[in-house]
Design a protein around this motif. Structure first.
Motif, short mmCIF file in Angstrom:
data_model
loop_
_atom_site.label_atom_id
_atom_site.label_comp_id
_atom_site.label_asym_id
_atom_site.label_seq_id
_atom_site.Cartn_x
_atom_site.Cartn_y
_atom_site.Cartn_z
N THR A 187 19.59 27.15 5.07
CA THR A 187 18.85 26.58 3.87
C THR A 187 19.00 25.15 3.60
O THR A 187 20.07 24.67 3.75
CB THR A 187 19.35 27.37 2.61
OG1 THR A 187 18.92 29.04 2.73
CG2 THR A 187 18.59 26.99 1.49
N ALA A 190 18.54 22.23 0.95
CA ALA A 190 18.48 21.98 -0.44
C ALA A 190 17.97 20.53 -0.59
O ALA A 190 18.85 19.82 -0.31
CB ALA A 190 19.66 22.07 -1.13
N LEU A 217 21.58 23.88 -8.41
CA LEU A 217 22.31 23.97 -7.08
C LEU A 217 22.94 25.55 -6.85
O LEU A 217 22.90 25.98 -5.98
CB LEU A 217 23.28 23.02 -6.47
CG LEU A 217 22.55 21.58 -6.15
CD1 LEU A 217 23.55 20.50 -6.25
CD2 LEU A 217 21.88 21.74 -5.07
N ALA A 225 20.11 27.71 -6.50
CA ALA A 225 19.69 27.75 -5.36
C ALA A 225 20.41 28.60 -4.31
O ALA A 225 20.17 29.53 -3.63
CB ALA A 225 19.70 26.36 -4.73
N LYS A 226 21.85 28.16 -4.71
CA LYS A 226 22.83 29.23 -3.53
C LYS A 226 22.72 30.56 -3.88
O LYS A 226 22.64 31.37 -2.92
CB LYS A 226 24.34 28.83 -3.93
CG LYS A 226 24.83 27.20 -3.37
CD LYS A 226 26.09 26.96 -3.46
CE LYS A 226 26.52 26.53 -5.03
NZ LYS A 226 27.83 26.20 -5.44
N ILE A 258 23.89 27.03 0.82
CA ILE A 258 23.19 25.86 1.16
C ILE A 258 23.92 25.27 2.68
O ILE A 258 25.04 25.15 2.50
CB ILE A 258 23.06 24.93 0.05
CG1 ILE A 258 22.37 25.48 -1.11
CG2 ILE A 258 22.71 23.63 0.59
CD1 ILE A 258 22.48 24.45 -2.28
N LEU A 264 22.35 19.66 2.77
CA LEU A 264 21.99 19.20 1.41
C LEU A 264 21.45 17.74 1.70
O LEU A 264 21.93 17.00 2.42
CB LEU A 264 23.25 18.89 0.56
CG LEU A 264 23.24 17.97 -0.83
CD1 LEU A 264 22.14 18.92 -1.95
CD2 LEU A 264 24.43 17.39 -1.44
N VAL A 306 28.22 21.61 -3.49
CA VAL A 306 27.96 22.73 -2.46
C VAL A 306 29.24 22.45 -1.45
O VAL A 306 29.36 23.25 -0.53
CB VAL A 306 26.78 22.19 -1.55
CG1 VAL A 306 25.54 22.47 -2.50
CG2 VAL A 306 26.68 20.77 -1.07
#
Length: 229
Positions: free
Chosen positions: A3, A5, A69, A72-73, A79, A82, A126
């Motif tokens: 992933t 971000a 964030l 998103a995780k 992640i 980044l 992150v």
């Protein structure tokens, strides 16, 4: 799926970077202030076969950015890369440009909050998981003025120079951990037919610049890259 971000996602560099990584098997988490803009970007990427999701946040609100964030995780399971590149395409309250002699604490502080503190906040959200996994990439974007200052951007360049110094130093600290950090200095005006670029200034499209980010992530061989026309 790994992933990516993107903090500061937009229809220019953000979309181009999302496509660059998404076409190579990455899911994409997009973070920006405007929910409607995020929905448009997610739809465009989805029609290209790239899985993406939007997470609204105000970079000037550090708690908001951390929450986005974290969301998103949770959505993607972590992640792996980044990328931080906020670039206001519409007025951001409190952000005004100033020449070096006109810089004050009042017009410098918002630039530091936007260009530097936001990056620190994003990294802190992150980095612990990346350290634990022994893998991860952190990419931070600034203007070419972070390396060779431009008088009309006296306050913005000062904030971007702080980001550059910190990102390069972060990479030194992370040596041997499996986590890599790098700074990208874009030394051109981005877009075709840029109306506010000073006469004679070099320009480049987002699509011309975006592959540099993949190269940094793949090769992990330098703490900084400067994109020149």
């Amino acid at each position: 799926m790994p992933t990516l971000a993107i903090v500061g996602a937009g229809p220019g560099m953000g979309l181009a970077i999302a496509r660059t990584f998404g076409s190579r098997g990455f899911d994409v988490a997009l973070i920006a202030r405007t929910k409607e803009k995020l929905e448009t970007l997610v739809d465009r990427l989805g029609r290209e076969g790239i899985t993406a999701a939007g997470f609204p946040a105000d970079i000037l609100d550090r708690a908001s950015l951390t929450d986005a964030l974290d969301a998103a995780k949770a959505r993607f399971g972590g992640i792996d890369v980044l990328e931080y590149s906020p670039a206001p395409h519409s007025p951001v309250p409190g952000l005004t440009m100033a020449a070096p002699s006109q810089v004050t604490v009042d017009n410098l502080q918002p630039m530091i909050e936007y260009g530097f503190y936001g990056a620190v906040t994003a990294a802190r959200a992150v980095l612990p998981a990346m350290r634990e996994a022994g893998a991860g990439t952190l990419l931070f974007t600034g203007g070419g003025g972070s390396v060779d200052p431009i008088p009309m951007l006296g306050n913005a360049n000062a904030a971007q120079a702080a980001l550059r110094n910190w990102a390069i130093n972060l990479n030194k600290e992370l040596a041997g951990t499996g986590v890599y950090a790098a700074h990208v200095a874009i030394n051109v005006w981005i877009g075709e037919g840029v109306v506010d670029a000073p006469e004679g200034s070099p320009t480049a499209t987002p699509e011309e610049i975006a592959p540099l980010y993949w190269d940094l992530h793949e090769n992990r061989d330098r703490p900084e890259a400067v994109f020149n026309a």
